[in-house]
Design a protein around this motif. Structure first.
Motif, PDB file in Angstrom:
ATOM      1  N   TYR A   1       9.162   8.639 -22.264  1.00  0.00           N
ATOM      2  CA  TYR A   1      10.534   9.095 -22.510  1.00  0.00           C
ATOM      3  C   TYR A   1      10.999  10.495 -22.686  1.00  0.00           C
ATOM      4  N   ASN A   2      10.033  11.353 -23.189  1.00  0.00           N
ATOM      5  CA  ASN A   2      10.553  12.798 -23.196  1.00  0.00           C
ATOM      6  C   ASN A   2      10.493  13.298 -21.719  1.00  0.00           C
ATOM      7  N   PHE A   3       9.602  12.798 -20.889  1.00  0.00           N
ATOM      8  CA  PHE A   3       9.622  13.306 -19.540  1.00  0.00           C
ATOM      9  C   PHE A   3      10.869  12.780 -18.886  1.00  0.00           C
ATOM     10  N   CYS A   4      11.330  11.686 -19.079  1.00  0.00           N
ATOM     11  CA  CYS A   4      12.641  10.905 -18.112  1.00  0.00           C
ATOM     12  C   CYS A   4      13.970  11.525 -18.891  1.00  0.00           C
ATOM     13  N   LYS A   5      13.801  11.933 -20.127  1.00  0.00           N
ATOM     14  CA  LYS A   5      15.038  12.628 -20.626  1.00  0.00           C
ATOM     15  C   LYS A   5      15.611  13.835 -19.926  1.00  0.00           C
ATOM     16  N   ALA A   6      14.557  14.446 -19.137  1.00  0.00           N
ATOM     17  CA  ALA A   6      14.974  15.568 -18.184  1.00  0.00           C
ATOM     18  C   ALA A   6      15.843  15.142 -16.952  1.00  0.00           C
ATOM     19  N   SER A   7      15.779  13.917 -16.653  1.00  0.00           N
ATOM     20  CA  SER A   7      16.424  13.459 -15.553  1.00  0.00           C
ATOM     21  C   SER A   7      17.763  12.845 -16.206  1.00  0.00           C
ATOM     22  N   THR A   8      18.829  13.730 -16.119  1.00  0.00           N
ATOM     23  CA  THR A   8      20.052  13.252 -16.596  1.00  0.00           C
ATOM     24  C   THR A   8      20.754  12.278 -15.922  1.00  0.00           C
ATOM     25  N   TRP A   9      20.428  11.880 -14.656  1.00  0.00           N
ATOM     26  CA  TRP A   9      20.997  10.921 -13.932  1.00  0.00           C
ATOM     27  C   TRP A   9      20.450   9.445 -13.984  1.00  0.00           C
ATOM     28  N   LEU A  10      19.157   9.693 -14.601  1.00  0.00           N
ATOM     29  CA  LEU A  10      18.588   8.390 -14.926  1.00  0.00           C
ATOM     30  C   LEU A  10      19.280   7.486 -16.245  1.00  0.00           C
ATOM     31  N   HIS A  11      19.392   6.384 -15.785  1.00  0.00           N
ATOM     32  CA  HIS A  11      20.266   5.314 -16.724  1.00  0.00           C
ATOM     33  C   HIS A  11      19.379   5.212 -18.085  1.00  0.00           C
ATOM     34  N   SER A  12      20.247   5.232 -19.037  1.00  0.00           N
ATOM     35  CA  SER A  12      19.859   5.426 -20.575  1.00  0.00           C
ATOM     36  C   SER A  12      19.091   4.187 -20.874  1.00  0.00           C
ATOM     37  N   GLU A  13      19.178   2.938 -20.075  1.00  0.00           N
ATOM     38  CA  GLU A  13      18.511   1.732 -20.192  1.00  0.00           C
ATOM     39  C   GLU A  13      16.974   1.965 -19.834  1.00  0.00           C
ATOM     40  N   VAL A  14      16.841   2.788 -18.602  1.00  0.00           N
ATOM     41  CA  VAL A  14      15.754   2.821 -17.901  1.00  0.00           C
ATOM     42  C   VAL A  14      14.918   3.821 -19.103  1.00  0.00           C
TER      43      VAL A  14
ATOM     44  N   LYS B   1       0.787  -1.143   0.010  1.00  0.00           N
ATOM     45  CA  LYS B   1      -0.153  -0.111  -0.336  1.00  0.00           C
ATOM     46  C   LYS B   1       0.764   1.350  -0.005  1.00  0.00           C
ATOM     47  N   ASP B   2       1.932   1.302   0.792  1.00  0.00           N
ATOM     48  CA  ASP B   2       2.953   2.395   0.714  1.00  0.00           C
ATOM     49  C   ASP B   2       3.716   2.677  -0.460  1.00  0.00           C
ATOM     50  N   LEU B   3       4.024   1.670  -1.093  1.00  0.00           N
ATOM     51  CA  LEU B   3       4.768   1.666  -2.377  1.00  0.00           C
ATOM     52  C   LEU B   3       3.704   2.368  -3.467  1.00  0.00           C
ATOM     53  N   VAL B   4       2.754   1.804  -3.429  1.00  0.00           N
ATOM     54  CA  VAL B   4       1.504   2.395  -4.382  1.00  0.00           C
ATOM     55  C   VAL B   4       1.356   3.839  -3.988  1.00  0.00           C
ATOM     56  N   LEU B   5       1.529   4.272  -2.889  1.00  0.00           N
ATOM     57  CA  LEU B   5       1.089   5.661  -2.660  1.00  0.00           C
ATOM     58  C   LEU B   5       2.396   6.450  -2.717  1.00  0.00           C
ATOM     59  N   GLN B   6       3.519   5.961  -2.749  1.00  0.00           N
ATOM     60  CA  GLN B   6       4.702   6.664  -3.192  1.00  0.00           C
ATOM     61  C   GLN B   6       4.902   6.665  -4.604  1.00  0.00           C
ATOM     62  N   VAL B   7       4.279   5.752  -5.422  1.00  0.00           N
ATOM     63  CA  VAL B   7       4.424   6.081  -6.818  1.00  0.00           C
ATOM     64  C   VAL B   7       3.333   7.004  -7.348  1.00  0.00           C
ATOM     65  N   LYS B   8       1.937   7.047  -6.743  1.00  0.00           N
ATOM     66  CA  LYS B   8       0.926   8.087  -6.746  1.00  0.00           C
ATOM     67  C   LYS B   8       1.358   9.554  -6.754  1.00  0.00           C
ATOM     68  N   LEU B   9       2.206   9.500  -5.550  1.00  0.00           N
ATOM     69  CA  LEU B   9       2.872  10.900  -5.328  1.00  0.00           C
ATOM     70  C   LEU B   9       3.858  11.251  -6.299  1.00  0.00           C
ATOM     71  N   MET B  10       4.680  10.233  -6.843  1.00  0.00           N
ATOM     72  CA  MET B  10       5.654  10.814  -7.625  1.00  0.00           C
ATOM     73  C   MET B  10       5.000  11.039  -9.033  1.00  0.00           C
ATOM     74  N   PHE B  11       4.016  10.225  -9.523  1.00  0.00           N
ATOM     75  CA  PHE B  11       3.183  10.754 -10.613  1.00  0.00           C
ATOM     76  C   PHE B  11       2.445  12.065 -10.656  1.00  0.00           C
ATOM     77  N   ASN B  12       1.924  12.370  -9.409  1.00  0.00           N
ATOM     78  CA  ASN B  12       1.292  13.732  -9.289  1.00  0.00           C
ATOM     79  C   ASN B  12       2.197  14.671  -9.234  1.00  0.00           C
ATOM     80  N   ASN B  13       3.280  14.520  -8.689  1.00  0.00           N
ATOM     81  CA  ASN B  13       4.281  15.631  -8.985  1.00  0.00           C
ATOM     82  C   ASN B  13       4.821  15.791 -10.343  1.00  0.00           C
ATOM     83  N   ALA B  14       4.621  14.758 -11.159  1.00  0.00           N
ATOM     84  CA  ALA B  14       5.106  14.937 -12.449  1.00  0.00           C
ATOM     85  C   ALA B  14       3.807  15.596 -13.344  1.00  0.00           C
ATOM     86  N   VAL B  15       2.699  15.442 -12.871  1.00  0.00           N
ATOM     87  CA  VAL B  15       1.490  16.141 -13.612  1.00  0.00           C
ATOM     88  C   VAL B  15       1.713  17.648 -13.132  1.00  0.00           C
ATOM     89  N   ASN B  16       2.157  18.002 -11.900  1.00  0.00           N
ATOM     90  CA  ASN B  16       2.264  19.348 -11.888  1.00  0.00           C
ATOM     91  C   ASN B  16       3.742  19.959 -12.282  1.00  0.00           C
TER      92      ASN B  16
END
Length: 350
Positions: free
Chosen positions: A203-216, A79-94
């Motif tokens: 992909y375009n959203f993740c591109k902004a995170s330069t630290w994120l592995h290219s395979e991701v 339940k907490d893992l799902v909540l953390q993903v929800k918060l992450m996605f909501n931040n992305a929306v904003n």
């Protein structure tokens, strides 16, 4: 503390509980999984596979307590893992980028459950919620991908890449209206085209995170590519598709088919096995698909199921070479679910 004892097969009696997965020599896939309860049928199968001895649990009460505590712990964790993903996605929306530390912590929490496969699969099955589908699906795909990586003997860093990709693979859907994502009717051609854009959007959203592995990033872009070139967005084929993308594709499809949505009922795992085997030679990497199906199928042994004749039975055995037709026990009757007897598994029950 659960006490364990090694005994010869000849000493096994009905009701003994197997303490560790039982494997044939030279084959890493279990033929009977831990916590299975010995009966005449399973004992005969073990003898047929030339298994000489097994480990059994001596204190059943301690086992039941341990299993319950483990399940409740992971329900809370899930339940907490799902909540953390929800918060992450909501931040992305904003308009906020992914915070590296947040994703790393979430990934490590997912990875900490890599040894409790049966409990994870059990909790995924009981915690499905189509109202929170995007978030539960992201965690489920991360978990399934982690298990595939583990079963393929990938190293920890490679498995972490898979978990990252599983969590983020559908983040592009944050830009798609819920009226399309949750539409109960058939999508129009224009609506389906919009759905397909989520791979590029993610992909375009993740591109902004330069630290994120290219395979991701590549897996986020390519998890809908297929071996025969029928996928999207680029119509890649075979070796043009990364291993990580191929793994996420299989985890994604499996979770989608076994989940209930507003526009479709959920399939049982065994109907999903059939579907994936039927499409497998054209759509998916056969080696990865076989690894996934060979392993995951055995974790449904011990599950309670409702049959098409409305009886409730228990899955007691799954043949390594015939995973779509499990052996069911109903009262004192044992039979294989197959096309000949016209009995089907309708649903899993708690």
């Amino acid at each position: 503390m659960v006490k364990i004892k090694q005994i010869d097969i000849d000493e096994c009696i009905d009701g003994n509980v197997i303490a560790e997965d039982v494997r044939m020599e030279g084959i890493n896939i279990p033929i009977v999984i831990r916590n299975s309860i010995i009966n005449d049928y399973i004992k005969s199968k073990l003898i047929n596979y030339n298994i000489k001895s097994i480990q059994v649990i001596q204190d059943i009460n301690a086992l039941e307590t341990d299993n319950y505590k483990q399940q409740m712990r992971f329900v809370k964790e899930y339940k907490d893992l799902v909540l953390q993903v929800k918060l992450m996605f909501n931040n992305a929306v904003n308009g906020k980028s992914i915070i590296e530390d947040d994703l790393v912590k979430l990934t490590n929490r997912v990875l900490s459950n890599s040894e409790v496969v049966s409990k994870v699969i059990e909790v995924i099955d009981i915690m499905r919620n189509h109202d929170e589908y995007t978030y539960t699906h992201s965690i489920n795909v991360a978990l399934y991908a982690m298990f595939i990586g583990k079963w393929m003997n990938l190293n920890e860093e490679e498995i972490k890449i898979l978990i990252h990709a599983g969590i983020l693979h559908d983040i592009g859907k944050i830009k798609i209206p819920l009226t399309i994502l949750n539409k109960p009717d058939i999508l129009t051609e224009k609506e389906f085209a919009r759905i397909k854009e989520h791979s590029n959007d993610g992909y375009n959203f993740c591109k902004a995170s330069t630290w994120l592995h290219s395979e991701v990033k590549e897996a986020v872009l390519s998890h809908h590519e297929r071996e025969d070139g029928s996928g999207y967005p680029r119509g890649l084929k075979k070796e043009q598709i990364s291993v990580y993308s191929k793994i996420i594709a299989i985890a994604d499809v499996y979770d989608a088919l076994t989940s209930e949505r507003v526009y479709k009922p959920r399939q049982t795992p065994f109907d999903t096995f059939k579907h994936m085997i039927r499409e497998g030679y054209q759509k998916y990497d056969i080696g990865i698909l076989n690894t996934f199906l060979d392993y995951i199928s055995f974790y449904y042994v011990g599950s309670k199921v409702r049959l098409s004749d409305n009886r409730v039975g228990e899955i007691i055995f799954i043949h390594p070479h015939n995973i779509i037709y499990p052996t069911i026990k109903v009262d004192d009757e044992y039979f294989e679910v197959n096309n000949c007897n016209q009995i089907k598994i309708v649903e899993f029950v708690q």
